[in-house]
Design an enzyme around this catalytic site. Structure first.
Site, PDB file in Angstrom:
ATOM      1  N   PHE A  52      -0.824   4.588  -6.118  1.00  0.00           N
ATOM      2  CA  PHE A  52      -0.911   3.315  -5.385  1.00  0.00           C
ATOM      3  C   PHE A  52       0.427   2.610  -5.233  1.00  0.00           C
ATOM      4  O   PHE A  52       0.499   1.395  -5.137  1.00  0.00           O
ATOM      5  CB  PHE A  52      -1.990   2.397  -6.006  1.00  0.00           C
ATOM      6  CG  PHE A  52      -3.371   2.880  -5.626  1.00  0.00           C
ATOM      7  CD1 PHE A  52      -3.872   4.051  -6.163  1.00  0.00           C
ATOM      8  CD2 PHE A  52      -4.127   2.206  -4.693  1.00  0.00           C
ATOM      9  CE1 PHE A  52      -5.111   4.553  -5.784  1.00  0.00           C
ATOM     10  CE2 PHE A  52      -5.370   2.692  -4.294  1.00  0.00           C
ATOM     11  CZ  PHE A  52      -5.856   3.867  -4.846  1.00  0.00           C
ATOM     12  N   LYS A  80      -8.165   5.265   5.908  1.00  0.00           N
ATOM     13  CA  LYS A  80      -7.564   6.260   5.021  1.00  0.00           C
ATOM     14  C   LYS A  80      -8.086   7.620   5.459  1.00  0.00           C
ATOM     15  O   LYS A  80      -9.046   7.671   6.239  1.00  0.00           O
ATOM     16  CB  LYS A  80      -7.895   5.971   3.553  1.00  0.00           C
ATOM     17  CG  LYS A  80      -9.388   6.029   3.247  1.00  0.00           C
ATOM     18  CD  LYS A  80      -9.689   5.680   1.812  1.00  0.00           C
ATOM     19  CE  LYS A  80      -9.667   6.895   0.932  1.00  0.00           C
ATOM     20  NZ  LYS A  80     -10.114   6.613  -0.435  1.00  0.00           N
ATOM     21  N   GLY A 130      -6.482  -1.039   3.790  1.00  0.00           N
ATOM     22  CA  GLY A 130      -7.582  -1.495   4.622  1.00  0.00           C
ATOM     23  C   GLY A 130      -8.888  -1.093   3.973  1.00  0.00           C
ATOM     24  O   GLY A 130      -8.943  -0.874   2.756  1.00  0.00           O
ATOM     25  N   ARG A 151     -13.215  -0.047   9.140  1.00  0.00           N
ATOM     26  CA  ARG A 151     -13.269  -1.474   8.812  1.00  0.00           C
ATOM     27  C   ARG A 151     -11.940  -1.922   8.194  1.00  0.00           C
ATOM     28  O   ARG A 151     -11.427  -1.287   7.292  1.00  0.00           O
ATOM     29  CB  ARG A 151     -14.451  -1.750   7.877  1.00  0.00           C
ATOM     30  CG  ARG A 151     -15.792  -1.545   8.586  1.00  0.00           C
ATOM     31  CD  ARG A 151     -16.960  -1.665   7.655  1.00  0.00           C
ATOM     32  NE  ARG A 151     -16.987  -0.615   6.649  1.00  0.00           N
ATOM     33  CZ  ARG A 151     -17.881  -0.538   5.677  1.00  0.00           C
ATOM     34  NH1 ARG A 151     -18.806  -1.458   5.570  1.00  0.00           N
ATOM     35  NH2 ARG A 151     -17.847   0.447   4.801  1.00  0.00           N
ATOM     36  N   CYS A 205     -13.154  -2.595   0.970  1.00  0.00           N
ATOM     37  CA  CYS A 205     -13.126  -3.018  -0.430  1.00  0.00           C
ATOM     38  C   CYS A 205     -11.923  -3.901  -0.713  1.00  0.00           C
ATOM     39  O   CYS A 205     -12.079  -5.089  -0.974  1.00  0.00           O
ATOM     40  CB  CYS A 205     -13.127  -1.799  -1.335  1.00  0.00           C
ATOM     41  SG  CYS A 205     -14.586  -0.782  -1.053  1.00  0.00           S
ATOM     42  N   ARG A 260     -14.314   6.217  -4.485  1.00  0.00           N
ATOM     43  CA  ARG A 260     -13.429   6.019  -3.327  1.00  0.00           C
ATOM     44  C   ARG A 260     -14.040   6.707  -2.121  1.00  0.00           C
ATOM     45  O   ARG A 260     -14.562   7.819  -2.259  1.00  0.00           O
ATOM     46  CB  ARG A 260     -12.057   6.668  -3.585  1.00  0.00           C
ATOM     47  CG  ARG A 260     -11.286   6.063  -4.717  1.00  0.00           C
ATOM     48  CD  ARG A 260     -10.219   7.033  -5.206  1.00  0.00           C
ATOM     49  NE  ARG A 260     -10.812   8.227  -5.823  1.00  0.00           N
ATOM     50  CZ  ARG A 260     -10.121   9.270  -6.272  1.00  0.00           C
ATOM     51  NH1 ARG A 260      -8.812   9.295  -6.139  1.00  0.00           N
ATOM     52  NH2 ARG A 260     -10.737  10.301  -6.823  1.00  0.00           N
ATOM     53  N   ASP A 262     -33.339   1.281   2.795  1.00  0.00           N
ATOM     54  CA  ASP A 262     -32.346   0.455   3.472  1.00  0.00           C
ATOM     55  C   ASP A 262     -33.084  -0.417   4.489  1.00  0.00           C
ATOM     56  O   ASP A 262     -34.027   0.050   5.142  1.00  0.00           O
ATOM     57  CB  ASP A 262     -31.303   1.329   4.184  1.00  0.00           C
ATOM     58  CG  ASP A 262     -30.040   0.549   4.506  1.00  0.00           C
ATOM     59  OD1 ASP A 262     -28.981   0.863   3.908  1.00  0.00           O
ATOM     60  OD2 ASP A 262     -30.110  -0.376   5.338  1.00  0.00           O
TER      61      ASP A 262
HETATM   62  C1  UGA Z   1     -11.238   1.472  -3.462  1.00  0.00           C
HETATM   63  C2  UGA Z   1     -10.997   1.802  -4.936  1.00  0.00           C
HETATM   64  O1  UGA Z   1      -9.933   2.771  -5.044  1.00  0.00           O
HETATM   65  C3  UGA Z   1     -12.266   2.347  -5.602  1.00  0.00           C
HETATM   66  O2  UGA Z   1     -12.036   2.566  -6.989  1.00  0.00           O
HETATM   67  C4  UGA Z   1     -13.389   1.335  -5.406  1.00  0.00           C
HETATM   68  O3  UGA Z   1     -14.626   1.820  -5.940  1.00  0.00           O
HETATM   69  C5  UGA Z   1     -13.578   1.059  -3.932  1.00  0.00           C
HETATM   70  O4  UGA Z   1     -12.339   0.556  -3.376  1.00  0.00           O
HETATM   71  C6  UGA Z   1     -14.673   0.033  -3.776  1.00  0.00           C
HETATM   72  O5  UGA Z   1     -14.492  -1.104  -4.239  1.00  0.00           O
HETATM   73  O6  UGA Z   1     -15.771   0.386  -3.317  1.00  0.00           O
HETATM   74  P1  UGA Z   1     -11.345   2.896  -1.182  1.00  0.00           P
HETATM   75  O7  UGA Z   1     -11.346   1.564  -0.498  1.00  0.00           O
HETATM   76  O8  UGA Z   1     -12.343   3.925  -0.789  1.00  0.00           O
HETATM   77  O9  UGA Z   1     -11.539   2.684  -2.785  1.00  0.00           O
HETATM   78  O10 UGA Z   1      -9.925   3.561  -0.941  1.00  0.00           O
HETATM   79  P2  UGA Z   1      -8.524   3.708  -1.727  1.00  0.00           P
HETATM   80  O11 UGA Z   1      -8.245   5.140  -1.893  1.00  0.00           O
HETATM   81  O12 UGA Z   1      -8.466   2.849  -2.923  1.00  0.00           O
HETATM   82  O13 UGA Z   1      -7.505   3.153  -0.614  1.00  0.00           O
HETATM   83  C7  UGA Z   1      -7.588   1.802  -0.161  1.00  0.00           C
HETATM   84  C8  UGA Z   1      -6.507   1.527   0.857  1.00  0.00           C
HETATM   85  O14 UGA Z   1      -5.235   1.479   0.231  1.00  0.00           O
HETATM   86  C9  UGA Z   1      -6.362   2.561   1.982  1.00  0.00           C
HETATM   87  O15 UGA Z   1      -6.189   1.881   3.212  1.00  0.00           O
HETATM   88  C10 UGA Z   1      -5.119   3.337   1.620  1.00  0.00           C
HETATM   89  O16 UGA Z   1      -4.458   3.867   2.736  1.00  0.00           O
HETATM   90  C11 UGA Z   1      -4.295   2.250   0.958  1.00  0.00           C
HETATM   91  N1  UGA Z   1      -3.252   2.762   0.023  1.00  0.00           N
HETATM   92  C12 UGA Z   1      -3.623   3.417  -1.108  1.00  0.00           C
HETATM   93  C13 UGA Z   1      -1.904   2.532   0.306  1.00  0.00           C
HETATM   94  O17 UGA Z   1      -1.563   1.907   1.336  1.00  0.00           O
HETATM   95  N2  UGA Z   1      -0.958   2.972  -0.575  1.00  0.00           N
HETATM   96  C14 UGA Z   1      -1.295   3.629  -1.722  1.00  0.00           C
HETATM   97  O18 UGA Z   1      -0.380   3.987  -2.481  1.00  0.00           O
HETATM   98  C15 UGA Z   1      -2.653   3.860  -1.994  1.00  0.00           C
END
Ligand code: UGA
Length: 435
Positions: A250, A321, A258, A328, A261, A152, A30
């Protein structure tokens, strides 16, 4: 196989450790010297459940090393994975400077034939830029591939060791063959393994993240309608989810998405489409509805508390989450800023993210536990559905507070439980309980 991983962030570090667990000889680098120092001492640069144990086990087994000299890290590697950050520029376009720097580094230090694999989320066409950069420097024999990551945060270790699918893209059969060797154990285990051309793999990652963001915004738009129509967004999401063509995942309405990603990928994908002459207005609407989700929660707090000056608001959960210390683009912090601007005193609790949250929003006060945060508060807001928040004793929370107002930005409590604890309860997209 000897593998080098460039970038030890949320994707790179877990990926490096997972490759080591698959039996490869992995060296991670890194550009951030502080991170390298931490990792070489065995400390983790961020919180991710199970990561420390995995990294320590793989370092102890001699399959994983952290190397601060890029020349040493890259030398002899058959595959180099680019896992560097692709932050948004002011206009939302992905900033690919770190990807270019990584490509330059590989070109300068690679020895022998190397497959350069892009794992960072990037706009389609980036791998060709990587190839052109490497050709210009001219030193290495290389092929390029894309291997987008779907892990995730909070579940990264499980996702990396047991992925639900693997996607690799290249226009060169040799590169695809090297990737098949890297993932041999996963392929043997029957993990769905998808091979595409280079550009389709790159684009598929943006397509997936933007689609999932769209589902969340759909649920949040429904919540706004339910609040006006006196209907229940959770019941509707369950009905929709029982249709296998839609799926329940979802569709949880709340404060919105947030993290590092979805917000940036939705923007980057929209800007990418615009660059190609296609107006992907749907994605701008996804973003708008996501902003509106925080504003709607803020409006509900105002409705419940009236004037916010000198009112004390407790935010339960600060990370974007559960199970991460990542703040971020965290909706909780957007809400904190709105509340502070309105003159409220804001005090937050989070099991892991307090130091990061405090760094982002210095005016935010933090408390060691949910009941301390609630002490003397006129309103408590569920921002992140940590287990430590879900399992709060509502009677104890209410007793600590000055006013019994509970705003549920993640719909974790039932109206019955909140009412029987004596709260005026405002869920999201569901009828408030005001008795
Ligand atoms: C997301 C994707 O789910 C992964 O597949 C991907 O690899 C990753 O981005 C990335 O591009 O690196 P992540 O950002 O870790 O993963 O988290 P998620 O579990 O997808 O949640 C994203 C956001 O959506 C969180 O803020 C969560 O609270 C929100 N969310 C999720 C909701 O508001 N409602 C839902 O029903 C689900």
């Amino acid at each position: 196989m000897q593998i080098c991983v460039l970038g030890t962030g949320h994707v790179g570090l877990v990926t490096a450790a997972a490759f080591a667990r698959f039996g490869h000889d992995v060296c991670a680098y890194d550009a951030d010297a502080r991170k390298m120092d931490l990792l070489q001492r065995g400390d983790m640069p961020f919180y991710e459940p199970g990561m420390e144990e995995l990294v320590h086990a793989e370092v102890a087994a001699g399959r994983l090393r952290f190397e601060p000299d890029p020349a040493v890290a890259i030398r002899g590697a058959e595959a180099v994975f680019i896992c560097v950050g692709t932050p948004p520029r002011a206009d939302g376009e992905a900033n690919l400077r770190a990807v270019e720097a990584a490509a330059t580094m590989v070109a300068e230090h690679a020895t022998g034939d190397v497959v350069v694999v892009e794992k960072s989320t990037v706009p389609a066409g980036t791998a060709e830029r990587v190839a052109a950069t490497m050709e210009r420097i001219g030193n290495a024999r290389f092929r390029v591939a894309s291997n987008p990551e779907f892990l995730r945060e909070g579940k990264a270790v499980q996702d990396a060791l047991h992925p639900d699918r693997l996607l690799v893209g290249s226009d060169v059969p040799d590169a695809l063959a090297v990737l098949r060797r890297i993932y041999a154990t996963q392929i043997e285990r029957g993990v769905p393994y998808i091979e595409t051309d280079l550009r389709s793999a790159e684009l598929a990652k943006h397509a997936c993240n933007a689609f999932l963001s769209m589902k969340i915004s759909y649920a949040n738009a429904l919540a706004r309608i339910c609040e006006r129509a006196d209907a229940d967004v959770t019941a509707i999401a369950d009905v929709m989810g029982s249709d296998p063509r839609i799926g329940r995942a979802f569709l949880d309405a709340g404060l919105g998405f947030g993290g590092y990603c979805f917000p940036k990928d939705v923007q980057a994908f929209e800007r990418f489409a615009k660059g190609l002459g296609y107006d992907f207005g749907l994605l701008r609407e996804v973003e708008r509805i996501n902003e509106e989700a925080v504003e709607a929660t803020f409006a509900r707090i105002k409705e419940a508390c009236w004037n916010l000056e000198s009112k004390r608001v407790a935010l339960l959960g600060l990370s974007f989450k559960p199970d991460t210390d990542d703040v971020r683009f965290a909706p909780a912090l957007k809400l904190a800023r709105l509340l502070l601007d309105a003159g409220a005193e804001v005090i937050g609790f989070d099991p892991q993210a307090e130091p990061n949250a405090k760094r982002e929003v210095p005016e935010l006060n933090v408390a060691p536990g949910p009941y301390d945060a609630a002490e003397g508060a006129h309103c408590a807001v569920v921002c992140t559905e940590w287990d430590q928040v879900r399992s709060i004793d509502l009677v104890r929370l209410r007793t600590a507070m000055a006013e019994p107002v509970l705003i549920d930005g993640r719909n974790v409590f039932t109206p019955e439980a909140a009412a029987s604890a004596g709260f005026r309860y405002y869920p999201t997209g569901r009828r408030p309980t005001l008795a």
